[in-house]
Motif scaffolding. Structure first.
Motif, PDB file in Angstrom:
ATOM      1  N   CYS A 184       0.898   5.240   8.314  1.00  5.58           N
ATOM      2  CA  CYS A 184       0.401   5.457   6.943  1.00  5.58           C
ATOM      3  C   CYS A 184       0.351   4.095   6.244  1.00  5.58           C
ATOM      4  O   CYS A 184       0.913   3.933   5.164  1.00  5.58           O
ATOM      5  N   ASP A 185      -0.316   3.125   6.895  1.00  3.14           N
ATOM      6  CA  ASP A 185      -0.334   1.754   6.389  1.00  3.14           C
ATOM      7  C   ASP A 185      -1.692   1.362   5.810  1.00  3.14           C
ATOM      8  O   ASP A 185      -2.057   0.194   5.781  1.00  3.14           O
ATOM      9  N   GLY A 186      -2.445   2.356   5.324  1.00  2.21           N
ATOM     10  CA  GLY A 186      -3.680   2.066   4.595  1.00  2.21           C
ATOM     11  C   GLY A 186      -4.835   1.650   5.494  1.00  2.21           C
ATOM     12  O   GLY A 186      -4.704   1.525   6.709  1.00  2.21           O
ATOM     13  N   ARG A 229      -8.772   3.712 -17.968  1.00  8.60           N
ATOM     14  CA  ARG A 229      -9.477   3.145 -16.817  1.00  8.60           C
ATOM     15  C   ARG A 229     -10.929   3.612 -16.931  1.00  8.60           C
ATOM     16  O   ARG A 229     -11.194   4.821 -17.023  1.00  8.60           O
ATOM     17  N   TYR A 236     -15.095   3.017 -15.458  1.00 10.07           N
ATOM     18  CA  TYR A 236     -15.896   2.474 -14.358  1.00 10.07           C
ATOM     19  C   TYR A 236     -17.378   2.564 -14.695  1.00 10.07           C
ATOM     20  O   TYR A 236     -17.817   3.527 -15.347  1.00 10.07           O
ATOM     21  N   GLY A 268      -3.475   9.389   5.788  1.00  9.06           N
ATOM     22  CA  GLY A 268      -4.009   8.727   4.601  1.00  9.06           C
ATOM     23  C   GLY A 268      -5.141   7.757   4.915  1.00  9.06           C
ATOM     24  O   GLY A 268      -5.891   7.927   5.882  1.00  9.06           O
ATOM     25  N   ASP A 269      -5.228   6.705   4.094  1.00  4.27           N
ATOM     26  CA  ASP A 269      -6.335   5.746   4.198  1.00  4.27           C
ATOM     27  C   ASP A 269      -6.399   5.067   5.575  1.00  4.27           C
ATOM     28  O   ASP A 269      -7.428   4.502   5.933  1.00  4.27           O
ATOM     29  N   ALA A 306     -11.961  11.692  -6.629  1.00  4.53           N
ATOM     30  CA  ALA A 306     -10.522  11.379  -6.778  1.00  4.53           C
ATOM     31  C   ALA A 306      -9.687  12.083  -5.709  1.00  4.53           C
ATOM     32  O   ALA A 306      -8.702  12.763  -6.009  1.00  4.53           O
ATOM     33  N   GLY A 319      -8.612  10.536  -2.579  1.00  6.67           N
ATOM     34  CA  GLY A 319      -7.928   9.676  -1.609  1.00  6.67           C
ATOM     35  C   GLY A 319      -6.440   9.958  -1.504  1.00  6.67           C
ATOM     36  O   GLY A 319      -5.907  10.196  -0.414  1.00  6.67           O
ATOM     37  N   LEU A 320      -5.781   9.971  -2.649  1.00  5.69           N
ATOM     38  CA  LEU A 320      -4.327  10.176  -2.662  1.00  5.69           C
ATOM     39  C   LEU A 320      -3.979  11.612  -2.266  1.00  5.69           C
ATOM     40  O   LEU A 320      -3.033  11.868  -1.512  1.00  5.69           O
ATOM     41  N   ASN A 321      -4.804  12.525  -2.778  1.00  7.94           N
ATOM     42  CA  ASN A 321      -4.665  13.946  -2.476  1.00  7.94           C
ATOM     43  C   ASN A 321      -4.682  14.195  -0.965  1.00  7.94           C
ATOM     44  O   ASN A 321      -3.835  14.901  -0.409  1.00  7.94           O
TER      45      ASN A 321
HETATM   46  C1  LIG Z   1      -9.319   1.113  -7.499  1.00 11.51           C
HETATM   47  C2  LIG Z   1      -8.910   2.391  -6.818  1.00 11.51           C
HETATM   48  C3  LIG Z   1      -8.778   3.568  -7.566  1.00 11.51           C
HETATM   49  C4  LIG Z   1      -8.379   4.756  -6.961  1.00 11.51           C
HETATM   50  N1  LIG Z   1      -8.262   5.889  -7.707  1.00 11.51           N
HETATM   51  C5  LIG Z   1      -7.855   7.035  -7.130  1.00 11.51           C
HETATM   52  C6  LIG Z   1      -7.708   8.233  -7.884  1.00 11.51           C
HETATM   53  O1  LIG Z   1      -7.943   8.260  -9.086  1.00 11.51           O
HETATM   54  N2  LIG Z   1      -7.286   9.346  -7.233  1.00 11.51           N
HETATM   55  C7  LIG Z   1      -7.003   9.357  -5.880  1.00 11.51           C
HETATM   56  O2  LIG Z   1      -6.624  10.407  -5.324  1.00 11.51           O
HETATM   57  N3  LIG Z   1      -7.155   8.245  -5.151  1.00 11.51           N
HETATM   58  C8  LIG Z   1      -7.562   7.081  -5.736  1.00 11.51           C
HETATM   59  N4  LIG Z   1      -7.696   5.959  -4.999  1.00 11.51           N
HETATM   60  C9  LIG Z   1      -7.436   6.031  -3.554  1.00 11.51           C
HETATM   61  C10 LIG Z   1      -5.939   6.007  -3.298  1.00 11.51           C
HETATM   62  O3  LIG Z   1      -5.364   4.874  -3.938  1.00 11.51           O
HETATM   63  C11 LIG Z   1      -5.721   5.922  -1.781  1.00 11.51           C
HETATM   64  O4  LIG Z   1      -6.472   6.912  -1.117  1.00 11.51           O
HETATM   65  C12 LIG Z   1      -4.248   6.150  -1.479  1.00 11.51           C
HETATM   66  O5  LIG Z   1      -3.460   5.131  -2.090  1.00 11.51           O
HETATM   67  C13 LIG Z   1      -4.012   6.129   0.030  1.00 11.51           C
HETATM   68  O6  LIG Z   1      -2.643   6.139   0.282  1.00 11.51           O
HETATM   69  P1  LIG Z   1      -2.071   5.555   1.632  1.00 11.51           P
HETATM   70  O7  LIG Z   1      -0.580   5.681   1.496  1.00 11.51           O
HETATM   71  O8  LIG Z   1      -2.748   6.217   2.774  1.00 11.51           O
HETATM   72  O9  LIG Z   1      -2.508   4.045   1.690  1.00 11.51           O
HETATM   73  P2  LIG Z   1      -2.112   2.812   0.724  1.00 11.51           P
HETATM   74  O10 LIG Z   1      -1.957   3.281  -0.700  1.00 11.51           O
HETATM   75  O11 LIG Z   1      -3.103   1.746   1.033  1.00 11.51           O
HETATM   76  O12 LIG Z   1      -0.656   2.404   1.218  1.00 11.51           O
HETATM   77  C14 LIG Z   1      -0.458   1.767   2.452  1.00 11.51           C
HETATM   78  C15 LIG Z   1       0.829   0.949   2.337  1.00 11.51           C
HETATM   79  O13 LIG Z   1       1.156   0.426   3.619  1.00 11.51           O
HETATM   80  C16 LIG Z   1       1.571  -0.922   3.460  1.00 11.51           C
HETATM   81  N5  LIG Z   1       1.400  -1.623   4.728  1.00 11.51           N
HETATM   82  C17 LIG Z   1       0.243  -2.026   5.327  1.00 11.51           C
HETATM   83  N6  LIG Z   1       0.499  -2.642   6.485  1.00 11.51           N
HETATM   84  C18 LIG Z   1       1.846  -2.619   6.650  1.00 11.51           C
HETATM   85  C19 LIG Z   1       2.738  -3.100   7.660  1.00 11.51           C
HETATM   86  N7  LIG Z   1       2.281  -3.713   8.746  1.00 11.51           N
HETATM   87  N8  LIG Z   1       4.046  -2.894   7.485  1.00 11.51           N
HETATM   88  C20 LIG Z   1       4.532  -2.249   6.400  1.00 11.51           C
HETATM   89  N9  LIG Z   1       3.733  -1.785   5.410  1.00 11.51           N
HETATM   90  C21 LIG Z   1       2.422  -1.960   5.537  1.00 11.51           C
HETATM   91  C22 LIG Z   1       0.703  -1.453   2.324  1.00 11.51           C
HETATM   92  O14 LIG Z   1       1.290  -2.587   1.725  1.00 11.51           O
HETATM   93  C23 LIG Z   1       0.679  -0.244   1.384  1.00 11.51           C
HETATM   94  O15 LIG Z   1       1.778  -0.262   0.498  1.00 11.51           O
HETATM   95  C24 LIG Z   1      -8.103   4.761  -5.578  1.00 11.51           C
HETATM   96  C25 LIG Z   1      -8.227   3.594  -4.823  1.00 11.51           C
HETATM   97  C26 LIG Z   1      -8.628   2.410  -5.427  1.00 11.51           C
HETATM   98  C27 LIG Z   1      -8.742   1.158  -4.599  1.00 11.51           C
END
Ligand SMILES: Cc1cc2nc3c(=O)[nH]c(=O)nc-3n(C[C@H](O)[C@H](O)[C@H](O)COP(=O)(O)OP(=O)(O)OC[C@H]3O[C@@H](n4cnc5c(N)ncnc54)[C@H](O)[C@@H]3O)c2cc1C
Length: 257
Positions: A13-15, A75, A77, A140-141, A151, A153-155
């Motif tokens: 879950c590292d984006g 916010r 856009y 996740g991402d 909206a 992505g987080l969901n």
């Molecule tokens: C500008 C913007 C606005 C958004 N608005 C919304 C919204 O209104 N509603 C919504 O639902 N979604 C929104 N999103 C999308 C949402 O932010 C993402 O879908 C969500 O954060 C994904 O979560 P995640 O945990 O999968 O990934 P991320 O939030 O990207 O978290 C991944 C984490 O892993 C860490 N990581 C990466 N590599 C490593 C490693 N090697 N070791 C340790 N840690 C690591 C990163 O530092 C990060 O903290 C928005 C996104 C952006 C860019």
């Protein structure tokens, strides 16, 4: 200095830019992607929101969105071409454009203020299949991106993690791997439904560079239909708040191969 951590499973879950997805061999991973010919120029400012609801605007000059982070932080856009540069958008130009696209009623309630953050984000739909490789489970991402219109992505990240948590509890508490075996298909079923909604909503509300008058009339007719029909509103509302987790039991993608 390097460290080795021993574990049974890895939750990837590292984006989007993380190492997890990149660790899956290319011949196993199938990627589905759509890039949109525009981005969102966003401004975050310590000003009260112009409304207590979100405002989505499909304007002839392009999409705009008014949203809130708190009673004192907003916010906003606007849709911009991908060629646009931040230096071309001083705060006042952005506030003027927002006022124009959101319309006079909302504009009358916009409080302007200096940007505490301003950025241009490209819009993309992206899914990587499968979401499991051996003991690695993507969530996740790391596995999927949606255009931000819905909206979602987080969901989606939260529902992936919910499915994975259930599967791990099942493994350790009940000694059953059924949940782990089903994880990828289950998560992807819900992911694709959210991808569909986010893609549709982006298409309905944005101005595309190749859009002709017919295509614009289609958008306006569909928006009119949603405004008039309780059934259409129910469909949008169900998708917008997030589909029930139980819908992931319908695994239509499995049949596509
Ligand atoms: C500008 C913007 C606005 C958004 N608005 C919304 C919204 O209104 N509603 C919504 O639902 N979604 C929104 N999103 C999308 C949402 O932010 C993402 O879908 C969500 O954060 C994904 O979560 P995640 O945990 O999968 O990934 P991320 O939030 O990207 O978290 C991944 C984490 O892993 C860490 N990581 C990466 N590599 C490593 C490693 N090697 N070791 C340790 N840690 C690591 C990163 O530092 C990060 O903290 C928005 C996104 C952006 C860019």
């Amino acid at each position: 200095m390097s460290h080795r951590i021993a574990c049974d499973y890895v939750a990837g879950c590292d984006g989007y830019h993380g190492v997890s997805r990149a660790s899956i061999p290319a011949e196993i991973l199938r990627v589905f992607e759509r890039e949109y010919p525009f981005g969102w120029l966003g401004i975050l400012a310590d000003v009260p929101p112009c409304d207590d609801e979100l405002i989505y605007s499909s304007h002839v000059r392009g999409f705009a969105l008014a949203s809130m982070r708190s009673p004192t932080r907003s916010r906003y856009y606007v849709q911009v071409p991908l060629t646009e540069r931040l230096e071309e958008w001083p705060d006042e130009r952005l506030w003027d454009e927002l006022a124009l696209r959101l319309g006079p009623e909302a504009a009358a309630h916009i409080t302007r203020g200096p940007a505490i953050e301003k950025s241009i984000a490209p819009l993309r739909s992206f899914v990587a299949e499968p979401m499991r490789h051996g003991r690695l489970f993507l969530a996740g991402d790391a596995a999927h991106i949606v255009p931000p219109t819905g909206a979602k992505g987080l969901n989606l990240a939260a529902s992936d993690v919910g499915f994975l948590a259930d599967a791990l509890i099942e493994h350790y508490a009940e000694r059953s791997d059924a949940g782990l075996e089903a994880y990828s298909v289950r998560a992807l079923s819900r992911v694709w439904m959210a991808e569909r909604f986010s893609w549709w909503f982006a298409g309905l509300t944005h101005r595309f560079p190749d859009m002709d008058d017919f295509a614009r009339r289609m958008q306006v007719a569909e928006l009119g239909y949603i405004r008039a029909s309780a059934q259409a509103q129910a469909v949008v509302a169900e998708n917008y708040v997030g589909l029930p987790l139980a819908y992931a039991a319908y695994n239509a993608m499995e049949r596509l191969g």
